[in-house]
Scaffold this motif. Structure first.
Motif, short mmCIF file in Angstrom:
data_model
loop_
_atom_site.label_atom_id
_atom_site.label_comp_id
_atom_site.label_asym_id
_atom_site.label_seq_id
_atom_site.Cartn_x
_atom_site.Cartn_y
_atom_site.Cartn_z
N ALA A 70 0.85 -1.19 0.00
CA ALA A 70 0.00 0.00 0.00
C ALA A 70 0.88 1.24 0.00
O ALA A 70 1.89 1.32 0.71
N LEU A 71 0.52 2.23 -0.82
CA LEU A 71 1.35 3.41 -1.03
C LEU A 71 0.93 4.63 -0.25
O LEU A 71 1.71 5.56 -0.08
N GLY A 72 -0.31 4.69 0.18
CA GLY A 72 -0.82 5.92 0.77
C GLY A 72 -1.20 6.89 -0.33
O GLY A 72 -1.11 6.58 -1.52
N THR A 73 -1.62 8.08 0.05
CA THR A 73 -2.13 9.03 -0.94
C THR A 73 -1.08 10.00 -1.48
O THR A 73 -1.27 10.56 -2.54
N ASN A 74 0.02 10.21 -0.77
CA ASN A 74 1.03 11.19 -1.22
C ASN A 74 2.46 10.67 -1.08
O ASN A 74 3.29 11.32 -0.45
N PRO A 75 2.78 9.55 -1.69
CA PRO A 75 4.15 9.07 -1.55
C PRO A 75 5.12 9.97 -2.32
O PRO A 75 4.77 10.54 -3.35
N LYS A 76 6.33 10.06 -1.80
CA LYS A 76 7.39 10.79 -2.50
C LYS A 76 8.05 9.85 -3.49
O LYS A 76 8.02 8.63 -3.32
N GLY A 77 8.62 10.43 -4.54
CA GLY A 77 9.33 9.61 -5.50
C GLY A 77 9.45 10.25 -6.86
O GLY A 77 9.27 11.45 -7.02
N VAL A 78 9.73 9.40 -7.83
CA VAL A 78 9.96 9.83 -9.20
C VAL A 78 9.13 8.96 -10.14
O VAL A 78 9.01 7.75 -9.93
N VAL A 79 8.57 9.60 -11.16
CA VAL A 79 7.88 8.87 -12.22
C VAL A 79 8.63 9.14 -13.52
O VAL A 79 8.84 10.30 -13.89
N GLN A 80 9.06 8.08 -14.17
CA GLN A 80 9.73 8.21 -15.47
C GLN A 80 8.80 7.65 -16.53
O GLN A 80 8.25 6.55 -16.36
N ILE A 81 8.62 8.43 -17.60
CA ILE A 81 7.81 7.95 -18.72
C ILE A 81 8.65 8.00 -19.99
O ILE A 81 9.52 8.85 -20.13
N THR A 82 8.38 7.06 -20.87
CA THR A 82 9.01 7.03 -22.18
C THR A 82 7.92 7.13 -23.21
O THR A 82 6.97 6.34 -23.21
N GLY A 83 8.04 8.14 -24.07
CA GLY A 83 7.02 8.39 -25.09
C GLY A 83 7.17 7.48 -26.29
O GLY A 83 8.14 6.72 -26.40
N PRO A 84 6.21 7.56 -27.19
CA PRO A 84 6.25 6.74 -28.40
C PRO A 84 7.51 6.98 -29.24
O PRO A 84 7.95 6.09 -29.97
N ASP A 85 8.10 8.17 -29.10
CA ASP A 85 9.32 8.49 -29.86
C ASP A 85 10.58 7.95 -29.19
O ASP A 85 11.69 8.13 -29.71
N GLY A 86 10.45 7.31 -28.02
CA GLY A 86 11.59 6.75 -27.31
C GLY A 86 12.27 7.71 -26.35
O GLY A 86 13.19 7.31 -25.64
N ALA A 87 11.82 8.96 -26.30
CA ALA A 87 12.42 9.93 -25.39
C ALA A 87 11.88 9.71 -23.97
O ALA A 87 10.68 9.59 -23.76
N ALA A 88 12.80 9.64 -23.01
CA ALA A 88 12.42 9.42 -21.61
C ALA A 88 12.53 10.73 -20.84
O ALA A 88 13.48 11.49 -21.02
N VAL A 89 11.52 10.99 -20.01
CA VAL A 89 11.51 12.18 -19.15
C VAL A 89 11.03 11.73 -17.77
O VAL A 89 10.44 10.66 -17.62
N SER A 90 11.28 12.55 -16.76
CA SER A 90 10.83 12.18 -15.42
C SER A 90 10.33 13.39 -14.68
O SER A 90 10.70 14.52 -14.96
#
Length: 125
Positions: free
Chosen positions: A101-121
């Motif tokens: 269980a994570l709770g409602t406001n965990p700290k951290g990082v989200v990294q996404i990679t788009g269809p073009d292959g570029a990753a951002v966080s």
């Protein structure tokens, strides 16, 4: 010359409230009740409930971006330990399940990679 400097300084001062409003917009709730962070050219909204992680992607004008072709990873801190959650497209968001269980406001990082292959966080404090 002095008048030009005075006018330029006045113009900068006039813009300060606008900048402050924009910065506060990312501190509050997003369209889906989550927290919003900048991630490259996107704004991402993180919503957590129990073990479920949902990430909504928006463009610079706050228009929803289809998650088709995106993938991601959320690394959230729970009880001092990292919880890694793989995110996959589902309807209008990226989603995944944590092992704890994570709770409602965990700290951290989200990294996404788009269809073009570029990753951002985006970082969530």
């Amino acid at each position: 010359m002095l008048i030009q400097r005075f006018l330029a300084a006045g113009a900068l001062l006039a813009l300060l409230p606008i900048c402050a409003i924009d910065a506060r917009a990312h501190d509050g709730n997003g369209h889906n009740g989550g927290r919003v962070a900048d991630a490259g050219p996107y704004h991402i909204e993180l919503v957590t409930k129990d073990r479920t992680v949902e990430v909504y992607v928006f463009d610079a004008k706050e228009k929803a971006v289809s998650p088709a072709g995106f993938k991601g990873t959320a690394i959230l801190v729970v009880g001092g330990k990292p919880a890694r959650v793989v995110l996959t497209p589902a309807e209008a968001r990226l989603t995944g399940q944590a092992e704890v269980a994570l709770g409602t406001n965990p700290k951290g990082v989200v990294q996404i990679t788009g269809p073009d292959g570029a990753a951002v966080s985006g970082k969530f404090n």
